[in-house]
Design an enzyme around this catalytic site. Sequence first.
Site, PDB file in Angstrom:
ATOM      1  N   GLY A 236      36.557  10.329  36.683  1.00 30.85           N
ATOM      2  CA  GLY A 236      36.089   9.864  37.979  1.00 30.85           C
ATOM      3  C   GLY A 236      36.856  10.454  39.149  1.00 30.85           C
ATOM      4  O   GLY A 236      36.532  10.181  40.307  1.00 30.85           O
ATOM      5  N   GLU A 279      40.284  11.230  31.621  1.00 32.45           N
ATOM      6  CA  GLU A 279      39.121  11.970  31.111  1.00 32.45           C
ATOM      7  C   GLU A 279      38.269  12.573  32.236  1.00 32.45           C
ATOM      8  O   GLU A 279      37.080  12.256  32.378  1.00 32.45           O
ATOM      9  CB  GLU A 279      38.269  10.988  30.305  1.00 32.45           C
ATOM     10  CG  GLU A 279      37.380  11.602  29.263  1.00 32.45           C
ATOM     11  CD  GLU A 279      36.947  10.513  28.301  1.00 32.45           C
ATOM     12  OE1 GLU A 279      37.540  10.439  27.212  1.00 32.45           O
ATOM     13  OE2 GLU A 279      36.061   9.717  28.668  1.00 32.45           O
ATOM     14  N   GLY A 281      36.013  15.091  34.434  1.00 27.82           N
ATOM     15  CA  GLY A 281      35.077  16.203  34.263  1.00 27.82           C
ATOM     16  C   GLY A 281      35.004  16.986  35.558  1.00 27.82           C
ATOM     17  O   GLY A 281      35.449  18.126  35.667  1.00 27.82           O
ATOM     18  N   ARG A 282      34.501  16.294  36.596  1.00 29.63           N
ATOM     19  CA  ARG A 282      34.281  16.945  37.895  1.00 29.63           C
ATOM     20  C   ARG A 282      35.540  17.621  38.432  1.00 29.63           C
ATOM     21  O   ARG A 282      35.498  18.758  38.892  1.00 29.63           O
ATOM     22  CB  ARG A 282      33.837  15.879  38.899  1.00 29.63           C
ATOM     23  CG  ARG A 282      33.496  16.409  40.269  1.00 29.63           C
ATOM     24  CD  ARG A 282      33.287  15.277  41.279  1.00 29.63           C
ATOM     25  NE  ARG A 282      32.553  14.180  40.715  1.00 29.63           N
ATOM     26  CZ  ARG A 282      31.231  14.093  40.673  1.00 29.63           C
ATOM     27  NH1 ARG A 282      30.496  15.049  41.209  1.00 29.63           N
ATOM     28  NH2 ARG A 282      30.635  13.051  40.119  1.00 29.63           N
ATOM     29  N   ARG A 318      21.708  17.853  41.834  1.00 32.22           N
ATOM     30  CA  ARG A 318      22.520  16.778  42.438  1.00 32.22           C
ATOM     31  C   ARG A 318      22.009  16.317  43.812  1.00 32.22           C
ATOM     32  O   ARG A 318      21.913  15.116  44.056  1.00 32.22           O
ATOM     33  CB  ARG A 318      23.989  17.198  42.532  1.00 32.22           C
ATOM     34  CG  ARG A 318      24.622  17.522  41.174  1.00 32.22           C
ATOM     35  CD  ARG A 318      26.140  17.670  41.226  1.00 32.22           C
ATOM     36  NE  ARG A 318      26.784  16.410  41.456  1.00 32.22           N
ATOM     37  CZ  ARG A 318      27.318  16.044  42.600  1.00 32.22           C
ATOM     38  NH1 ARG A 318      27.345  16.876  43.615  1.00 32.22           N
ATOM     39  NH2 ARG A 318      27.852  14.850  42.739  1.00 32.22           N
ATOM     40  N   CYS A 351       7.540  23.044  43.463  1.00 33.08           N
ATOM     41  CA  CYS A 351       6.393  22.410  44.140  1.00 33.08           C
ATOM     42  C   CYS A 351       6.557  20.899  44.275  1.00 33.08           C
ATOM     43  O   CYS A 351       5.807  20.128  43.660  1.00 33.08           O
ATOM     44  CB  CYS A 351       5.111  22.744  43.400  1.00 33.08           C
ATOM     45  SG  CYS A 351       4.618  24.410  43.783  1.00 33.08           S
TER      46      CYS A 351
END
Length: 424
Positions: A236, A279, A281-282, A318, A351
Amino acid sequence: MSNVRSVQTDKVNFFGNTSPRELASRYGTPLYVYNENVLRQRCRDLTGLSDLPGFHVNYSAKANTNPALLRIVREEGCHADAMSPGELYMNKLAGFTADNLLYVCNNVSADEMRNAVENGLLVSVDSLSQLDLYGTVNPGGKVMIRINPGIGAGHHVKVITAGKETKFGIDPTSLDEVRALLAKHKLTLAGVNQHIGSLFMEPDNYLNAIDFLLHFIQSDLSDLFAGLEIIDFGGGLGIPYHKYDEQPRLDMESLGRQLHAKLTQWVGETGYKGKFFIEPGRYVVAECGVLLGTVHATKFNGPNRYVGTDLGFNVLVRPAMYDSFHDIEIYRENGQPDDELVEQSVVGNICESGDILAKKRQLPLIKEGDVLGVLDAGAYGFVMSSSYNQRPRAAEVLITSDGTPKLIRRRETVEDLAKFFVEE
Ligand code: LLP
């Protein structure tokens, strides 16, 4: 230098001995470009948070599973998690082995659990029903449980992963049922984990959640304490997406100091001999990635200026999914730095009217033929891309430490997309 807006990438010499326009013409766009030096630096920020023996950075591979990046993360001394057979496979391709991998899954089949167990991984389950299933797959084995600490945090309601409004974790009040299932299948509780949500910029919520978990283990799990090998606080950790607005970074010095003090004190009090994981990720991969695209059209609809690119939500979802903000740079042949801002929306070629990368953004005037760089696209970028509208997925390039570009995933082709259709 022929760029209209490139202060942020220039600052870190992101494109090494090449340039975004050179990369765009050599490999085409859309193109994900990663920088090895930035990736290594982010890993070192994290591994430097504490030198307590047993403290480990468990990279959450869902953020980016390109094996070339995973390999670098492994070389930097990080462990990795996997939450699917695919992530496990990619981690192994990158050289991770069972002793530095953890399976943190939810709602998976017995086959999938078996695959993780056969590969030697410790599995964390996140419901009583999955604990029961795990017991049938690996009776007498070791298992971890994911606790829902009741405190959630995150940049969008869709990424908050604790509290009553999420599907994740075991309610801490169900420990009697947990004990009964452990006994039923003769399982040893080898670890506890939690993950409260994604993208905090102040350490407090995370540190409070750590306090909760440590206190919970000490007070409610004392009978199972002896078996614990891993306590995993989840990820986080946020990164500053608003770089051109000088958004401050997460204070890693303060986080590290407080985290280290807490863990050291707790080890002293309890005699815990196992490992502690964070832990992220980002934090590991977001900033090492820039997504390059090409401007194919510009127009006005009434007062609204639109910049039409090949960066649809098939490439980076995102903004469409979470209204996420990504800063944009502008690279132009013989362009001059330009600080005069104009309101414009950067859109893709899909589209759907929700195909908006940057809505009503104040940016220097963008022109046809410009190459755009979407910053901080290394996490949840390529991995969340799709082939919607039958657009093959982008290529990926790594700028290695010596500044040289290297292709690490070729661009998909329409033939790749067609090969999965079958005729009986
Ligand atoms: N551990 C677990 C169990 C997780 O579910 C996650 C992320 C992480 C660690 C890593 O979280 P991080 O450090 O990256 O925040 N697609 C969203 C983010 C979803 C995160 C899902 N779980 C986005 O693009 O913002």
